[in-house]
Design a protein around this motif. Sequence first.
Motif, PDB file in Angstrom:
ATOM      1  N   GLU A  37       0.815  -1.223   0.000  1.00  0.00           N
ATOM      2  CA  GLU A  37       0.000   0.000   0.000  1.00  0.00           C
ATOM      3  C   GLU A  37       0.844   1.266   0.000  1.00  0.00           C
ATOM      4  OE1 GLU A  37      -3.240   0.018   2.953  1.00  0.00           O
ATOM      5  OE2 GLU A  37      -4.420  -0.124   1.121  1.00  0.00           O
ATOM      6  N   ARG A  38       2.141   1.113  -0.186  1.00  0.00           N
ATOM      7  CA  ARG A  38       3.008   2.286  -0.254  1.00  0.00           C
ATOM      8  C   ARG A  38       3.046   2.784  -1.685  1.00  0.00           C
ATOM      9  NH1 ARG A  38       8.137  -0.563   1.663  1.00  0.00           N
ATOM     10  NH2 ARG A  38       6.951  -2.296   0.803  1.00  0.00           N
ATOM     11  N   THR A  39       2.609   3.994  -1.904  1.00  0.00           N
ATOM     12  CA  THR A  39       2.489   4.552  -3.249  1.00  0.00           C
ATOM     13  C   THR A  39       3.539   5.638  -3.451  1.00  0.00           C
ATOM     14  OG1 THR A  39       0.119   4.090  -3.339  1.00  0.00           O
ATOM     15  CG2 THR A  39       0.968   5.752  -4.856  1.00  0.00           C
ATOM     16  N   ALA A  40       4.189   5.600  -4.613  1.00  0.00           N
ATOM     17  CA  ALA A  40       5.206   6.604  -4.904  1.00  0.00           C
ATOM     18  C   ALA A  40       5.264   6.857  -6.399  1.00  0.00           C
ATOM     19  CB  ALA A  40       6.576   6.143  -4.408  1.00  0.00           C
ATOM     20  N   GLN A  41       5.534   8.087  -6.752  1.00  0.00           N
ATOM     21  CA  GLN A  41       5.815   8.424  -8.149  1.00  0.00           C
ATOM     22  C   GLN A  41       7.324   8.402  -8.320  1.00  0.00           C
ATOM     23  OE1 GLN A  41       3.738  11.796  -9.751  1.00  0.00           O
ATOM     24  NE2 GLN A  41       5.109  11.993 -11.498  1.00  0.00           N
ATOM     25  N   THR A  42       7.793   7.647  -9.314  1.00  0.00           N
ATOM     26  CA  THR A  42       9.225   7.462  -9.484  1.00  0.00           C
ATOM     27  C   THR A  42       9.532   7.286 -10.962  1.00  0.00           C
ATOM     28  OG1 THR A  42      11.117   6.095  -8.810  1.00  0.00           O
ATOM     29  CG2 THR A  42       9.006   4.972  -9.115  1.00  0.00           C
ATOM     30  N   SER A  43      10.803   7.211 -11.272  1.00  0.00           N
ATOM     31  CA  SER A  43      11.190   7.134 -12.686  1.00  0.00           C
ATOM     32  C   SER A  43      11.123   5.722 -13.243  1.00  0.00           C
ATOM     33  CB  SER A  43      12.606   7.693 -12.866  1.00  0.00           C
ATOM     34  OG  SER A  43      13.538   6.938 -12.101  1.00  0.00           O
ATOM     35  N   ALA A  44      11.182   4.707 -12.345  1.00  0.00           N
ATOM     36  CA  ALA A  44      11.189   3.316 -12.799  1.00  0.00           C
ATOM     37  C   ALA A  44      10.997   2.403 -11.590  1.00  0.00           C
ATOM     38  CB  ALA A  44      12.514   2.977 -13.496  1.00  0.00           C
ATOM     39  N   PRO A  45      10.602   1.150 -11.819  1.00  0.00           N
ATOM     40  CA  PRO A  45      10.511   0.199 -10.705  1.00  0.00           C
ATOM     41  C   PRO A  45      11.831   0.141  -9.940  1.00  0.00           C
ATOM     42  CG  PRO A  45       9.485  -0.720 -12.643  1.00  0.00           C
ATOM     43  CD  PRO A  45      10.159   0.546 -13.089  1.00  0.00           C
ATOM     44  N   GLY A  46      11.750   0.262  -8.606  1.00  0.00           N
ATOM     45  CA  GLY A  46      12.975   0.381  -7.831  1.00  0.00           C
ATOM     46  C   GLY A  46      13.337  -0.843  -7.027  1.00  0.00           C
ATOM     47  N   ASP A  47      12.621  -1.938  -7.209  1.00  0.00           N
ATOM     48  CA  ASP A  47      12.856  -3.124  -6.375  1.00  0.00           C
ATOM     49  C   ASP A  47      13.394  -4.300  -7.188  1.00  0.00           C
ATOM     50  OD1 ASP A  47      10.394  -3.152  -7.670  1.00  0.00           O
ATOM     51  OD2 ASP A  47       9.437  -4.412  -6.174  1.00  0.00           O
ATOM     52  N   PHE A  48      14.217  -4.004  -8.181  1.00  0.00           N
ATOM     53  CA  PHE A  48      14.869  -5.027  -8.988  1.00  0.00           C
ATOM     54  C   PHE A  48      16.379  -4.821  -8.923  1.00  0.00           C
ATOM     55  CE2 PHE A  48      10.613  -5.129 -10.583  1.00  0.00           C
ATOM     56  CZ  PHE A  48      10.394  -6.408 -11.069  1.00  0.00           C
ATOM     57  N   PRO A  49      17.024  -5.217  -7.813  1.00  0.00           N
ATOM     58  CA  PRO A  49      18.471  -5.025  -7.708  1.00  0.00           C
ATOM     59  C   PRO A  49      19.213  -5.859  -8.750  1.00  0.00           C
ATOM     60  CG  PRO A  49      17.656  -6.416  -5.931  1.00  0.00           C
ATOM     61  CD  PRO A  49      16.453  -5.873  -6.625  1.00  0.00           C
ATOM     62  N   SER A  50      20.441  -5.485  -9.002  1.00  0.00           N
ATOM     63  CA  SER A  50      21.263  -6.201  -9.976  1.00  0.00           C
ATOM     64  C   SER A  50      21.337  -7.685  -9.616  1.00  0.00           C
ATOM     65  CB  SER A  50      22.669  -5.599 -10.007  1.00  0.00           C
ATOM     66  OG  SER A  50      23.489  -6.292 -10.923  1.00  0.00           O
ATOM     67  N   GLY A  51      21.176  -8.529 -10.610  1.00  0.00           N
ATOM     68  CA  GLY A  51      21.227  -9.973 -10.399  1.00  0.00           C
ATOM     69  C   GLY A  51      19.886 -10.612 -10.119  1.00  0.00           C
ATOM     70  N   THR A  52      18.814  -9.818 -10.083  1.00  0.00           N
ATOM     71  CA  THR A  52      17.479 -10.367  -9.833  1.00  0.00           C
ATOM     72  C   THR A  52      17.039 -11.260 -10.990  1.00  0.00           C
ATOM     73  OG1 THR A  52      16.780  -8.475  -8.491  1.00  0.00           O
ATOM     74  CG2 THR A  52      15.043  -9.791  -9.500  1.00  0.00           C
ATOM     75  N   ARG A  53      16.534 -12.432 -10.635  1.00  0.00           N
ATOM     76  CA  ARG A  53      15.882 -13.309 -11.619  1.00  0.00           C
ATOM     77  C   ARG A  53      14.382 -13.257 -11.370  1.00  0.00           C
ATOM     78  NH1 ARG A  53      18.583 -17.144 -14.398  1.00  0.00           N
ATOM     79  NH2 ARG A  53      16.823 -18.595 -14.244  1.00  0.00           N
ATOM     80  N   TYR A  54      13.629 -13.133 -12.455  1.00  0.00           N
ATOM     81  CA  TYR A  54      12.175 -12.994 -12.374  1.00  0.00           C
ATOM     82  C   TYR A  54      11.585 -14.003 -13.354  1.00  0.00           C
ATOM     83  CZ  TYR A  54       7.678 -10.417 -12.072  1.00  0.00           C
ATOM     84  OH  TYR A  54       6.364 -10.037 -11.865  1.00  0.00           O
ATOM     85  N   GLU A  55      11.212 -15.179 -12.807  1.00  0.00           N
ATOM     86  CA  GLU A  55      10.745 -16.271 -13.652  1.00  0.00           C
ATOM     87  C   GLU A  55       9.221 -16.252 -13.701  1.00  0.00           C
ATOM     88  OE1 GLU A  55      12.578 -20.016 -12.479  1.00  0.00           O
ATOM     89  OE2 GLU A  55      14.210 -18.876 -11.542  1.00  0.00           O
ATOM     90  N   VAL A  56       8.688 -15.751 -14.800  1.00  0.00           N
ATOM     91  CA  VAL A  56       7.239 -15.631 -14.954  1.00  0.00           C
ATOM     92  C   VAL A  56       6.622 -17.011 -15.150  1.00  0.00           C
ATOM     93  CG1 VAL A  56       5.374 -14.672 -16.341  1.00  0.00           C
ATOM     94  CG2 VAL A  56       7.441 -13.317 -15.922  1.00  0.00           C
ATOM     95  N   VAL A  57       5.613 -17.317 -14.346  1.00  0.00           N
ATOM     96  CA  VAL A  57       4.936 -18.608 -14.420  1.00  0.00           C
ATOM     97  C   VAL A  57       3.585 -18.485 -15.109  1.00  0.00           C
ATOM     98  CG1 VAL A  57       3.955 -20.509 -13.057  1.00  0.00           C
ATOM     99  CG2 VAL A  57       6.132 -19.456 -12.380  1.00  0.00           C
ATOM    100  N   ARG A  58       2.855 -17.414 -14.799  1.00  0.00           N
ATOM    101  CA  ARG A  58       1.569 -17.213 -15.475  1.00  0.00           C
ATOM    102  C   ARG A  58       1.331 -15.723 -15.700  1.00  0.00           C
ATOM    103  NH1 ARG A  58       0.822 -19.905 -11.045  1.00  0.00           N
ATOM    104  NH2 ARG A  58       0.273 -21.776 -12.207  1.00  0.00           N
ATOM    105  N   VAL A  59       0.550 -15.451 -16.739  1.00  0.00           N
ATOM    106  CA  VAL A  59       0.244 -14.084 -17.147  1.00  0.00           C
ATOM    107  C   VAL A  59      -1.251 -13.990 -17.411  1.00  0.00           C
ATOM    108  CG1 VAL A  59       0.651 -12.270 -18.865  1.00  0.00           C
ATOM    109  CG2 VAL A  59       2.518 -13.816 -18.215  1.00  0.00           C
ATOM    110  N   ILE A  60      -1.868 -12.915 -16.937  1.00  0.00           N
ATOM    111  CA  ILE A  60      -3.264 -12.612 -17.241  1.00  0.00           C
ATOM    112  C   ILE A  60      -3.295 -11.234 -17.880  1.00  0.00           C
ATOM    113  CG2 ILE A  60      -5.590 -12.291 -16.314  1.00  0.00           C
ATOM    114  CD1 ILE A  60      -4.752 -14.013 -13.911  1.00  0.00           C
TER     115      ILE A  60
END
Length: 239
Positions: A37-60
């Motif tokens: 519920e923390r809302t912020a206006q920013t230039s880009a998503p800020g919670d993807f540090p270097s080396g993050t893997r994001y394995e998408v399993v499903r998409v809607i």
Amino acid sequence: MNAQETVTALLAELTGSHDPARIAGLVGADYVEHLDERTAQTSAPGDFPSGTRYEVVRVIVDDDMVLTHALLSSPGQPNSVGVDLWKVADDRIVERWSSRTPEVATTASGRSQLDGATVPDDTADSGTSRKIVSDWTKAVLLGGDFSAVPRFLSEKSYAQHNPEVADGIDGFTAATARLRSAGLSFDYHSIDITIAEGDFVFTRGVGNLGQKVVFNDIWRIDGGKIVEHWDVVSPVQAD
């Protein structure tokens, strides 16, 4: 690019080269993100540090809204399961709602938090699926009428991916009874977002599960009933 392609391109940058110019080209100038519920206006998503893997399993995908359900890993950090809802306008991400929960090894149902059906059945009517879930949330989750559970959950097969809840209607009712016996409430206060594609429906809302939380739920519909459920429940952090 369509909405899903825009999200895919941004995720490739966030988990790859982190090229600022390419990221800027995929994110709107007035981009807003909601981390729980923390809302912020920013230039880009800020919670993807270097080396993050994001394995998408499903998409809607529902018009300009794209939900990704994924396994995340970062160097030196335990794995987590995440949902991200992305709003796209003019080939740019303009808003994101995001929640994370730890990945666990053992669950009540024996299923993982991410396995099960992965691709929406586009022969199913999205409007019908949305209506079933809307009626379910109004009657049971918001209305508290647990006698209505058999009207909505399949009595033949209800696959549960919440780590604390076993399969079937019995698993659902036992889990809610267990919470109440421990003096914990199970309350949905609102459903703020609903999107649907085929037999898949995603809802996001806030409530109480012993503390204030964000409820992110994915429901799969078959034969007019809910047959599968995934969720990411994340505590709302105090400011």
